[in-house]
Design a protein around this motif. Structure first.
Motif, PDB file in Angstrom:
ATOM      1  N   TRP A  96       0.833  -1.201   0.000  1.00  0.00           N
ATOM      2  CA  TRP A  96       0.000   0.000   0.000  1.00  0.00           C
ATOM      3  C   TRP A  96       0.872   1.257   0.000  1.00  0.00           C
ATOM      4  CZ3 TRP A  96      -4.333   2.075  -1.229  1.00  0.00           C
ATOM      5  CH2 TRP A  96      -4.833   3.210  -0.601  1.00  0.00           C
ATOM      6  N   TYR A  97       1.990   1.196   0.680  1.00  0.00           N
ATOM      7  CA  TYR A  97       2.936   2.310   0.652  1.00  0.00           C
ATOM      8  C   TYR A  97       3.780   2.272  -0.627  1.00  0.00           C
ATOM      9  CZ  TYR A  97       1.938   3.669   5.470  1.00  0.00           C
ATOM     10  OH  TYR A  97       1.319   4.119   6.616  1.00  0.00           O
ATOM     11  N   LEU A  98       4.379   1.132  -0.898  1.00  0.00           N
ATOM     12  CA  LEU A  98       5.344   1.017  -1.989  1.00  0.00           C
ATOM     13  C   LEU A  98       4.767   1.479  -3.323  1.00  0.00           C
ATOM     14  CD1 LEU A  98       8.084   0.011  -3.040  1.00  0.00           C
ATOM     15  CD2 LEU A  98       7.096  -2.280  -3.182  1.00  0.00           C
ATOM     16  N   PHE A  99       3.544   1.103  -3.622  1.00  0.00           N
ATOM     17  CA  PHE A  99       2.946   1.439  -4.910  1.00  0.00           C
ATOM     18  C   PHE A  99       2.417   2.876  -4.961  1.00  0.00           C
ATOM     19  CE2 PHE A  99       3.329  -3.019  -5.706  1.00  0.00           C
ATOM     20  CZ  PHE A  99       3.364  -3.130  -7.077  1.00  0.00           C
ATOM     21  N   HIS A 100       2.581   3.598  -3.882  1.00  0.00           N
ATOM     22  CA  HIS A 100       2.192   5.011  -3.879  1.00  0.00           C
ATOM     23  C   HIS A 100       3.397   5.941  -3.749  1.00  0.00           C
ATOM     24  CE1 HIS A 100      -1.737   3.126  -3.133  1.00  0.00           C
ATOM     25  NE2 HIS A 100      -2.262   4.234  -3.582  1.00  0.00           N
ATOM     26  N   GLU A 109       8.793   9.550  -1.095  1.00  0.00           N
ATOM     27  CA  GLU A 109       7.643  10.411  -0.868  1.00  0.00           C
ATOM     28  C   GLU A 109       6.460   9.830  -1.618  1.00  0.00           C
ATOM     29  OE1 GLU A 109       8.008  14.182  -3.709  1.00  0.00           O
ATOM     30  OE2 GLU A 109       9.799  13.963  -2.450  1.00  0.00           O
ATOM     31  N   CYS A 110       5.280  10.031  -1.067  1.00  0.00           N
ATOM     32  CA  CYS A 110       4.073   9.482  -1.668  1.00  0.00           C
ATOM     33  C   CYS A 110       3.491  10.444  -2.687  1.00  0.00           C
ATOM     34  CB  CYS A 110       3.017   9.192  -0.584  1.00  0.00           C
ATOM     35  SG  CYS A 110       3.382   7.728   0.410  1.00  0.00           S
ATOM     36  N   VAL A 111       2.742   9.896  -3.628  1.00  0.00           N
ATOM     37  CA  VAL A 111       1.973  10.750  -4.517  1.00  0.00           C
ATOM     38  C   VAL A 111       0.899  11.450  -3.694  1.00  0.00           C
ATOM     39  CG1 VAL A 111       2.386   9.325  -6.550  1.00  0.00           C
ATOM     40  CG2 VAL A 111       0.403   8.846  -5.100  1.00  0.00           C
ATOM     41  N   MET A 168       1.454  16.163   3.672  1.00  0.00           N
ATOM     42  CA  MET A 168       2.838  16.388   3.290  1.00  0.00           C
ATOM     43  C   MET A 168       3.414  15.098   2.718  1.00  0.00           C
ATOM     44  SD  MET A 168       3.947  18.817   6.485  1.00  0.00           S
ATOM     45  CE  MET A 168       2.753  18.032   7.581  1.00  0.00           C
ATOM     46  N   CYS A 169       3.695  15.096   1.437  1.00  0.00           N
ATOM     47  CA  CYS A 169       3.982  13.866   0.710  1.00  0.00           C
ATOM     48  C   CYS A 169       5.282  13.197   1.117  1.00  0.00           C
ATOM     49  CB  CYS A 169       3.991  14.148  -0.792  1.00  0.00           C
ATOM     50  SG  CYS A 169       2.365  14.633  -1.427  1.00  0.00           S
ATOM     51  N   ARG A 170       6.265  13.969   1.621  1.00  0.00           N
ATOM     52  CA  ARG A 170       7.516  13.328   1.997  1.00  0.00           C
ATOM     53  C   ARG A 170       7.718  13.255   3.516  1.00  0.00           C
ATOM     54  NH1 ARG A 170      10.433  18.224  -0.213  1.00  0.00           N
ATOM     55  NH2 ARG A 170      10.642  16.973  -2.089  1.00  0.00           N
ATOM     56  N   HIS A 171       6.698  13.569   4.274  1.00  0.00           N
ATOM     57  CA  HIS A 171       6.810  13.512   5.725  1.00  0.00           C
ATOM     58  C   HIS A 171       6.931  12.061   6.184  1.00  0.00           C
ATOM     59  CE1 HIS A 171       5.718  14.111   9.990  1.00  0.00           C
ATOM     60  NE2 HIS A 171       6.134  15.328   9.797  1.00  0.00           N
ATOM     61  N   TRP A 172       7.670  11.853   7.275  1.00  0.00           N
ATOM     62  CA  TRP A 172       7.870  10.493   7.783  1.00  0.00           C
ATOM     63  C   TRP A 172       6.552   9.814   8.149  1.00  0.00           C
ATOM     64  CZ3 TRP A 172       6.219   9.913  12.836  1.00  0.00           C
ATOM     65  CH2 TRP A 172       6.089  11.089  13.588  1.00  0.00           C
ATOM     66  N   MET A 173       5.532  10.582   8.514  1.00  0.00           N
ATOM     67  CA  MET A 173       4.232   9.986   8.830  1.00  0.00           C
ATOM     68  C   MET A 173       3.481   9.567   7.571  1.00  0.00           C
ATOM     69  SD  MET A 173       2.871  12.458  11.911  1.00  0.00           S
ATOM     70  CE  MET A 173       1.187  11.882  11.719  1.00  0.00           C
ATOM     71  N   THR A 174       3.927  10.051   6.409  1.00  0.00           N
ATOM     72  CA  THR A 174       3.283   9.696   5.151  1.00  0.00           C
ATOM     73  C   THR A 174       3.948   8.490   4.510  1.00  0.00           C
ATOM     74  OG1 THR A 174       2.668  12.006   4.766  1.00  0.00           O
ATOM     75  CG2 THR A 174       2.682  10.546   2.849  1.00  0.00           C
ATOM     76  N   VAL A 175       5.269   8.444   4.521  1.00  0.00           N
ATOM     77  CA  VAL A 175       5.968   7.382   3.807  1.00  0.00           C
ATOM     78  C   VAL A 175       6.139   6.112   4.639  1.00  0.00           C
ATOM     79  CG1 VAL A 175       7.145   9.007   2.312  1.00  0.00           C
ATOM     80  CG2 VAL A 175       8.251   8.279   4.406  1.00  0.00           C
ATOM     81  N   THR A 176       5.865   6.166   5.933  1.00  0.00           N
ATOM     82  CA  THR A 176       5.861   4.981   6.795  1.00  0.00           C
ATOM     83  C   THR A 176       4.729   5.134   7.806  1.00  0.00           C
ATOM     84  OG1 THR A 176       7.199   5.779   8.661  1.00  0.00           O
ATOM     85  CG2 THR A 176       8.397   5.018   6.703  1.00  0.00           C
TER      86      THR A 176
END
Length: 784
Positions: free
Chosen positions: A235-239, A248-250, A257-265
């Motif tokens: 779910w994370y990897l494909f985003h 960073e997430c799309v 915030m797309c590159r925040h640590w709470m977004t990417v993990t």
């Protein structure tokens, strides 16, 4: 090489389950020999019986290295209370216990009971009782927050009658129903009711923490039931954006915030540590790669005592060095997340990859009602060396405040940009039908702030709509309603295909039926076909496409006078008044051409997207663009959000926060609509992603066959023809030829074929279906 024993939680569960006698706690029969029944600490992350095995594990070089890192964090004052408590039990050094106790912060957040349980194991009875008192206080003070972990930690210290009542109520509500709810979003593939920015904070960590705590405290395994956690890595990897220098997430959904640590993990509330247990429990090689390469390395952002720990206490407890990691490059580049309706399509796993996400599923439920959830079915995003087809809008108060949007102070989630633009369909690459607002009312019949703008979708269903849809009104206990659905899907090395039906996303007074068919021809081409049946003639149907920079047109562009200056407005700084637009205009009508060129002009980005309009035909369509400063978030003449400070102090479209999160300050919207507003409308657009230096639009033409319409393309020596049924059931056909020889000639899928079977000729396929570390990801094929 030291061989490690199976996961300790599995051993604890097995041994406890073997106990013949049971006692009843919280309405559940649990083994009489379990740590909870014995009133023994620790009990939530591991038990006293596990400690010798945990210490033995530390002889492995990888885990010994993690132990040294943990000690270093502790010496620098950077270790969380949980990590300090784990260090106390692994080393026996009382200094760690004292440090952990000093860092205990009573809260409903479940890191508190996890840490408290570890500390209580080293305290005398009277001090254990005092900590249990504080745990109970949190239960009483936070009635709607999860209670299971708090109650399990406090059990056995004078509050058992009260806690028994709590668990009798909250075990089925919080744990049983919560895990079932989350698993419905996952379905063996991954998904979440929340965006990535909130997934770790709530959806993932809250319920997984309860499952881990119950499993250890009682010996009854709940971790293996957490399908949602098992499939969180993908779910994370494909985003993740392919071109980003770091993870960073799309931007999709409520991500702030797309590159925040709470977004990417899922690191919020230290959930990244629990991911280590899940990878080991499910023997998931994708999860192992995620731990090694993302969770272990992310250290950014602000606001948590556990920041930068890299999941270290989870690795000390559960990491399996012998589990092979599965790198993304060895995975298929496509994934369907069925409940969310996210069909992710990539050319490959390189930074140069073309990336797309097509969306048609159940609306998010972060706020329980409409809240910040986006009305974005049929939406798509496209990335290649930058952001090309963008998801725009600031659906979080943090974004509104960071850009000084109107009404953003004090912060809250009822800001005008958020409610009137960002969560609305018009902010997305989707379709709107009609213009007049629809105001939802509360149970008293009073109007609310939930207003459907500019012909958009509605996450709220009016009672009268069910009859118009021919559906029964939803009742408690019914399967949650899916406003949109992926109704056909397939993936193969040549192409991916997804068809979405979003009929029930729109008010039935506006839309009878609406579908989108999205074909991705690897590596860079997309064919998008839409069929719309409005509820009546005269409703304006608009096809929307968003760009961060002004798109170029290969025909004639003139100022659009359909909205005169006196009808163009902006908001006052406090968001309460409409003021004359200080820069009227921002609207252009386009004729005599058929193609837009969208470039990503941010420094270092080289992506380009061509958008060739094939339907409606030139003589039957209206094409306009709206955007630039003071017009980028315009809805029916009102630009919702930016103020003088947005463009001045905060640098407008050059603001890095705006760029990172594709909010769209100074961006543009392409609008395509049929003339005369017929009840039936079809759209056919071909999108070609390339780079600005060498990219040219390949030959593309519209073709018509009996009962079908589509596109014929010639790209890199291959000839493609993709056609779609114009009436009746959704359907289509694809043909690919190279050098005059047919490579593929068959119908498109008519149902959801969510397997990787059509990749069987790929040299990686054997590993996908035979090697154990792929089994959790691949699913169905691996079971054959």
């Amino acid at each position: 090489m030291l061989r490690l024993a199976p996961t300790l939680l599995a051993l604890s569960v097995a041994s406890m389950a073997a106990a013949a006698e049971s006692v009843r706690i919280g309405g559940v029969d649990v083994p009489a020999g379990c740590a909870l029944a014995r009133k023994e600490h620790p009990r939530l992350l591991f038990t006293r019986a596990d400690i010798p095995k945990l210490r033995e594990r530390l002889k492995h070089p990888r885990l010994a290295k993690e132990l040294e890192w943990a000690k270093q964090l502790a010496s620098q004052g950077k270790a969380s209370a949980i990590l300090l408590g784990v260090l106390y039990h692994l080393t026996g050094e009382k200094a760690y216990l004292d440090q952990a106790r000093a860092k205990l912060e009573p809260s409903w957040i479940q890191t508190y009971p996890l840490a408290a349980d570890l500390v209580m194991a080293g305290l005398p009875p009277e001090e254990q009782k005092a900590e249990a008192d504080r745990l109970v206080e949190q239960i009483k003070a936070n009635r709607w927050r999860p209670h299971v972990a708090l109650a399990l930690a406090a059990w056995g210290h004078g509050h058992d009658d009260f806690l028994n009542e709590v668990l009798t109520k909250r075990y089925p509500e919080d744990l049983v129903r919560g895990v079932a709810y989350n698993n419905l979003w996952s379905q063996g593939r991954g998904g979440s009711s929340m965006s990535h920015g909130y997934n770790g904070e709530h959806f993932y960590t809250e319920w997984l923490t309860m499952a881990v705590a119950w499993s250890n405290a009682t010996g009854q395994d709940w971790v293996s039931k957490c399908d949602f956690a098992a499939h969180a890595p993908e779910w994370y990897l494909f985003h993740y954006r392919p071109w980003a220098s770091g993870f960073e997430c799309v931007h999709v959904g409520v991500t702030a915030m797309c590159r925040h640590w709470m977004t990417v993990t899922p690191a919020s509330f230290e959930g990244d540590n629990l991911a280590v247990l899940v990878a080991s429990r499910f023997r998931d090689g994708v999860g192992q790669w995620w731990i090694d390469n993302v969770i272990s390395k992310i250290s950014m952002g602000w606001g948590t005592s556990a920041l930068g720990q890299g999941g270290v206490w989870g690795k000390l407890l559960w990491y399996d060095p012998e589990l092979p990691a599965v790198e993304p490059a060895s995975l298929p580049p496509a994934r369907l997340f069925p409940e969310n309706g996210h069909a992710v399509m990539r050319s490959d796993w390189t930074p140069e990859a073309t990336y797309a996400l097509f969306r048609c599923g159940r609306f998010g439920e972060i706020d329980g009602h409409w809240g910040r959830n986006n009305a974005d079915n049929l939406h798509f995003i496209i990335n290649k060396r930058g952001v090309l087809a963008a998801d725009t809008g600031a659906v979080h108060s943090l974004n509104n405040a960071a850009l000084a949007f109107a009404g953003s102070q004090p912060q809250g989630e009822s800001r005008p940009h958020l409610t009137e633009y960002a969560r609305q369909t018009v902010a997305h690459n989707s379709i709107t039908v009609g213009r007049e607002p629809i105001v939802h009312v509360d149970w008293r019949g009073n109007p609310t702030r939930d207003v459907v703008r500019r012909g958009g979708q509605s996450p709220i269903q009016d009672k009268s709509w069910w009859k118009l849809w021919g559906l029964p009104e939803r009742k408690p206990g019914d399967r949650p309603f899916r406003e949109g659905r992926i109704v056909a899907y397939e993936t193969s090395p040549f192409f991916d295909y997804a068809a979405g039906d979003a009929t029930h996303s729109y008010p039935p007074t506006r839309v009878k039926s609406i579908t989108r068919q999205f074909v991705y021809l690897r590596p860079d081409t997309f064919v998008v076909f839409d069929r719309v049946e409005a509820a009546e003639p005269g409703l304006e149907t608009i096809w929307n496409l968003h760009a961060l920079y002004q798109p170029a047109w290969n025909g004639k562009a003139e100022p659009d006078a359909s909205l005169p200056p006196e009808k163009q407005f902006v908001l006052s700084d406090d968001g309460k008044e409409q003021l004359p637009n200080p820069k009227p205009g921002g609207r252009f009508a386009h004729t005599g051409g058929d193609t837009f060129t969208i470039d990503d002009n941010w420094q270092g980005m080289q992506g380009r997207l061509f958008a060739k309009l094939l339907l409606p035909a030139e003589d039957a369509r209206t094409v306009r663009t709206i955007g630039g400063a003071w017009h980028e978030f315009e809805v029916d003449g009102i630009n919702y959000g930016p103020t003088e400070a947005t463009y001045g102090k905060h640098k407008g479209g050059q603001n890095p926060h705006n760029r990172e999160n594709t909010i769209g300050v100074e961006g543009w919207r392409i609008e395509l609509s049929p003339k005369d507003n017929p009840a039936s409308a079809s759209f056919l657009v071909v999108l070609f992603a390339t780079d600005q230096k060498s990219g040219k639009l390949p030959p593309i033409e519209r073709v018509e066959r009996e009962g079908r319409v589509g596109a014929k393309l010639s790209i890199a020596g291959k000839d493609y023809e993709v056609t779609f049924a114009t009436t009746g059931a959704l359907g289509g056909h694809i043909a690919i030829r190279e050098g005059g020889k047919a490579m593929l000639d068959r119908p498109l899928a008519t149902s959801v074929e969510d397997t990787y079977g059509k990749w069987s000729s790929d040299p990686r396929y054997k590993a996908w279906t035979t090697q154990p570390e792929y089994r959790n990801f691949i699913g169905r094929e691996a079971a054959r």
